[in-house]
Design an enzyme around this catalytic site. Sequence first.
Site, PDB file in Angstrom:
ATOM      1  N   ASN A 280      -3.557   2.118   0.934  1.00  0.00           N
ATOM      2  CA  ASN A 280      -2.227   1.236   1.192  1.00  0.00           C
ATOM      3  C   ASN A 280      -1.025   1.738   0.534  1.00  0.00           C
ATOM      4  OD1 ASN A 280      -0.126  -0.841   1.285  1.00  0.00           O
ATOM      5  ND2 ASN A 280      -1.443  -2.188  -0.055  1.00  0.00           N
TER       6      ASN A 280
ATOM      7  N   LYS B 221       1.910   0.891   0.591  1.00  0.00           N
ATOM      8  CA  LYS B 221       2.987   0.042   0.169  1.00  0.00           C
ATOM      9  C   LYS B 221       4.366   0.531   0.807  1.00  0.00           C
ATOM     10  CE  LYS B 221       0.014  -1.547  -3.134  1.00  0.00           C
ATOM     11  NZ  LYS B 221      -0.372  -2.372  -4.295  1.00  0.00           N
TER      12      LYS B 221
ATOM     13  N   HIS C 193      -2.161  -9.496   2.165  1.00  0.00           N
ATOM     14  CA  HIS C 193      -2.128  -8.738   0.849  1.00  0.00           C
ATOM     15  C   HIS C 193      -1.510  -9.731  -0.351  1.00  0.00           C
ATOM     16  CE1 HIS C 193      -1.138  -5.862  -2.360  1.00  0.00           C
ATOM     17  NE2 HIS C 193      -2.192  -5.126  -1.853  1.00  0.00           N
TER      18      HIS C 193
ATOM     19  N   GLU D 134       0.561  -9.083  -2.505  1.00  0.00           N
ATOM     20  CA  GLU D 134       2.231  -9.011  -2.508  1.00  0.00           C
ATOM     21  C   GLU D 134       2.803  -9.812  -1.533  1.00  0.00           C
ATOM     22  OE1 GLU D 134       2.175  -4.596  -2.747  1.00  0.00           O
ATOM     23  OE2 GLU D 134       1.117  -5.006  -4.892  1.00  0.00           O
TER      24      GLU D 134
ATOM     25  N   GLU E  11      -9.576  -8.040  -3.733  1.00  0.00           N
ATOM     26  CA  GLU E  11      -8.607  -7.560  -4.315  1.00  0.00           C
ATOM     27  C   GLU E  11      -8.179  -8.605  -5.585  1.00  0.00           C
ATOM     28  OE1 GLU E  11      -6.374  -3.986  -2.754  1.00  0.00           O
ATOM     29  OE2 GLU E  11      -5.264  -5.747  -2.289  1.00  0.00           O
TER      30      GLU E  11
ATOM     31  N   GLY F 241      -2.447  -2.733  -9.198  1.00  0.00           N
ATOM     32  CA  GLY F 241      -1.305  -1.730  -9.887  1.00  0.00           C
ATOM     33  C   GLY F 241      -1.347  -1.845 -11.397  1.00  0.00           C
TER      34      GLY F 241
ATOM     35  N   SER G 257      -6.592  -1.083  -8.636  1.00  0.00           N
ATOM     36  CA  SER G 257      -6.676   0.421  -9.646  1.00  0.00           C
ATOM     37  C   SER G 257      -7.809   1.023  -9.218  1.00  0.00           C
ATOM     38  CB  SER G 257      -6.599  -0.366 -11.197  1.00  0.00           C
ATOM     39  OG  SER G 257      -5.272  -0.970 -11.325  1.00  0.00           O
TER      40      SER G 257
HETATM   41  P1  PGA Z   1      -3.596  -0.328  -6.605  1.00  0.00           P
HETATM   42  O1  PGA Z   1      -3.412  -1.276  -5.452  1.00  0.00           O
HETATM   43  O2  PGA Z   1      -4.878   0.658  -6.066  1.00  0.00           O
HETATM   44  O3  PGA Z   1      -2.266   0.424  -7.097  1.00  0.00           O
HETATM   45  O4  PGA Z   1      -4.117  -1.304  -7.462  1.00  0.00           O
HETATM   46  C1  PGA Z   1      -4.326  -1.632  -4.525  1.00  0.00           C
HETATM   47  C2  PGA Z   1      -3.739  -2.631  -3.420  1.00  0.00           C
HETATM   48  O5  PGA Z   1      -2.581  -3.191  -3.710  1.00  0.00           O
HETATM   49  O6  PGA Z   1      -4.220  -2.663  -2.192  1.00  0.00           O
END
Ligand code: PGA
Length: 250
Positions: A10, A12, A91, A93, A162, A168, A207
């Site tokens: 992903n 983003k 997601h 976000e 997640e 993140g 992460s």
């Molecule tokens: P990350 O993001 O690996 O940077 O924690 C995962 C995601 O948002 O799908």
Amino acid sequence: MQRTPLIAANWKMHGSTALVQQMSAALSELPPTNLTIVVCPPATLLPRFSQVSSFALGGQTLSHEVSGAYTGELSAELLQEAGAHYVIVGHSERRTLNNEDDALVAAKLERAVAAGLIPILCIGETLAQRQQEKTEQVLAQQLDAVYASQPELLAKSVIAYEPVWAIGTGESATPEQAQATHAFIRQHLAQYDTQSAVRAKILYGGSVNAGNCAALFQQADIDGALVGGASLKPAEFAQICLAVTQGAKE
Ligand code: PGA
């Protein structure tokens, strides 16, 4: 093993045409395996990726509408035309920053499947919800919103667990925490359709990096990962892909 692994990237709102080239080069050096790699770059980069790579591509979101006066939105068909076969839906976000509620997530997932895209449905609890021991309740509610009335959609979906507190932050769930939650998710999915629950790919996200992925992939109910930050580093992402193929479970 009943399920073949899947690793999704992903990106983003990151990336560039230069990174498309670098990622394609890094992934083309991986040995052939039964692993499915899905890269979800910003939609503008999808056609570039289609030109230079052979792995699967995905969108990061889609509209629940087929077409119309929805400035800035992308339909399932537009994503497909740009080269996508998958799409991330729900997601955290999007849920937080774009106020996507469970009903909208369900409508988007239904639209994706109707158009022939494979949705990667993201679910996960916040830190406060975990601390209040509401994790299972939250996940069940997010899953029920999509599948309770349309269990047939499960066979066409990939699920990504997640935990919001792990996205993140550099703080991944422990392999044991993740496995316990994945087992709960699979058990819950069985209420809709037992066969599909056994077959469903459940990815862990939050992460994931080259250092922590092997222990996660050893877990019985973890079938791959949805990778954010580490998917912007071609060499590290390739290492994660390699780790999942080497972590074949008994
Ligand atoms: P990350 O993001 O690996 O940077 O924690 C995962 C995601 O948002 O799908």
